[in-house]
Design a protein around this motif. Structure first.
Motif, PDB file in Angstrom:
ATOM      1  N   PHE A 212     -21.248   9.516   6.378  1.00  0.00           N
ATOM      2  CA  PHE A 212     -20.623   8.201   6.205  1.00  0.00           C
ATOM      3  C   PHE A 212     -20.254   7.966   4.749  1.00  0.00           C
ATOM      4  O   PHE A 212     -20.718   8.661   3.851  1.00  0.00           O
ATOM      5  N   GLY A 213     -19.411   6.972   4.545  1.00  0.00           N
ATOM      6  CA  GLY A 213     -19.067   6.466   3.222  1.00  0.00           C
ATOM      7  C   GLY A 213     -19.003   4.958   3.329  1.00  0.00           C
ATOM      8  O   GLY A 213     -18.382   4.430   4.247  1.00  0.00           O
ATOM      9  N   VAL A 214     -19.653   4.256   2.427  1.00  0.00           N
ATOM     10  CA  VAL A 214     -19.706   2.793   2.494  1.00  0.00           C
ATOM     11  C   VAL A 214     -19.203   2.198   1.178  1.00  0.00           C
ATOM     12  O   VAL A 214     -19.444   2.740   0.107  1.00  0.00           O
ATOM     13  N   VAL A 215     -18.479   1.085   1.300  1.00  0.00           N
ATOM     14  CA  VAL A 215     -17.946   0.366   0.151  1.00  0.00           C
ATOM     15  C   VAL A 215     -18.125  -1.127   0.405  1.00  0.00           C
ATOM     16  O   VAL A 215     -17.857  -1.606   1.507  1.00  0.00           O
TER      17      VAL A 215
ATOM     18  N   VAL B 109      -9.953  15.437   8.813  1.00  0.00           N
ATOM     19  CA  VAL B 109     -10.642  14.244   9.308  1.00  0.00           C
ATOM     20  C   VAL B 109      -9.861  13.755  10.518  1.00  0.00           C
ATOM     21  O   VAL B 109      -8.686  13.416  10.410  1.00  0.00           O
ATOM     22  N   VAL B 110     -10.525  13.743  11.676  1.00  0.00           N
ATOM     23  CA  VAL B 110      -9.856  13.345  12.916  1.00  0.00           C
ATOM     24  C   VAL B 110     -10.714  12.350  13.686  1.00  0.00           C
ATOM     25  O   VAL B 110     -11.936  12.295  13.512  1.00  0.00           O
TER      26      VAL B 110
ATOM     27  N   MET C 155     -14.620  12.730  15.164  1.00  0.00           N
ATOM     28  CA  MET C 155     -15.047  11.419  15.670  1.00  0.00           C
ATOM     29  C   MET C 155     -15.130  10.383  14.548  1.00  0.00           C
ATOM     30  O   MET C 155     -16.020   9.534  14.525  1.00  0.00           O
ATOM     31  N   ALA C 156     -14.176  10.434  13.623  1.00  0.00           N
ATOM     32  CA  ALA C 156     -14.165   9.500  12.495  1.00  0.00           C
ATOM     33  C   ALA C 156     -13.857   8.087  12.980  1.00  0.00           C
ATOM     34  O   ALA C 156     -12.988   7.882  13.821  1.00  0.00           O
TER      35      ALA C 156
ATOM     36  N   ALA D 246     -16.880   4.098   6.674  1.00  0.00           N
ATOM     37  CA  ALA D 246     -16.210   5.179   7.400  1.00  0.00           C
ATOM     38  C   ALA D 246     -17.322   6.141   7.818  1.00  0.00           C
ATOM     39  O   ALA D 246     -18.187   6.480   7.004  1.00  0.00           O
ATOM     40  N   TYR D 247     -17.323   6.554   9.089  1.00  0.00           N
ATOM     41  CA  TYR D 247     -18.381   7.451   9.545  1.00  0.00           C
ATOM     42  C   TYR D 247     -17.850   8.414  10.590  1.00  0.00           C
ATOM     43  O   TYR D 247     -16.805   8.192  11.198  1.00  0.00           O
ATOM     44  N   GLY D 248     -18.562   9.507  10.757  1.00  0.00           N
ATOM     45  CA  GLY D 248     -18.180  10.523  11.724  1.00  0.00           C
ATOM     46  C   GLY D 248     -19.224  11.621  11.763  1.00  0.00           C
ATOM     47  O   GLY D 248     -20.349  11.438  11.288  1.00  0.00           O
ATOM     48  N   THR D 249     -18.843  12.767  12.294  1.00  0.00           N
ATOM     49  CA  THR D 249     -19.714  13.913  12.394  1.00  0.00           C
ATOM     50  C   THR D 249     -19.167  15.044  11.540  1.00  0.00           C
ATOM     51  O   THR D 249     -18.016  15.475  11.741  1.00  0.00           O
ATOM     52  N   ALA D 250     -19.967  15.508  10.598  1.00  0.00           N
ATOM     53  CA  ALA D 250     -19.581  16.624   9.721  1.00  0.00           C
ATOM     54  C   ALA D 250     -19.737  17.922  10.487  1.00  0.00           C
ATOM     55  O   ALA D 250     -20.781  18.163  11.100  1.00  0.00           O
ATOM     56  N   VAL D 251     -18.705  18.758  10.455  1.00  0.00           N
ATOM     57  CA  VAL D 251     -18.740  20.037  11.174  1.00  0.00           C
ATOM     58  C   VAL D 251     -18.116  21.142  10.328  1.00  0.00           C
ATOM     59  O   VAL D 251     -17.387  20.881   9.377  1.00  0.00           O
TER      60      VAL D 251
END
Length: 106
Positions: A22-25, A3-4, A79-80, A96-101
């Protein structure tokens, strides 16, 4: 899972972009924590009860984001980022969000 916060990972080649992840809390302190925090805010300084809550929420949001990326078949998130907001007067949302690759070592 890597995770970067960068677009690329040094030493790795992006083979496939799987999409947004993404992950939301949403968290709230209990009534006792809110009362303690209210008294601390009168004196100023760090409100440790809320700091701990937000640290835990960030960790949980990252864990959920990583799990979602894993479920998509990713082995990295680029792009986290984090975002947070208040929900009502006593709750905080952390995303927390980003692009999964899918990446491979060069």
């Amino acid at each position: 899972m890597l995770v970067v916060t960068t677009e690329n990972i040094r030493g790795y080649q992006v083979e496939q972009v799987l999409g947004h992840v993404f992950g939301v809390v949403v968290r709230s302190r209990g009534i006792g924590g809110n009362i303690t925090a209210a008294f601390r805010s009168l004196a100023g300084g760090e409100i440790k009860e809320y700091t701990e809550m937000l640290e835990d929420a960030r960790k949980s949001a990252i864990d959920r984001m990583v799990q979602n990326a894993h479920n998509m078949g990713a082995n990295a998130v680029v792009m986290a980022r984090f975002d947070s907001s208040e929900v009502g007067q006593t709750m905080s949302e952390v995303v927390a969000y980003g692009t999964a690759v899918v990446v491979r070592e060069e």
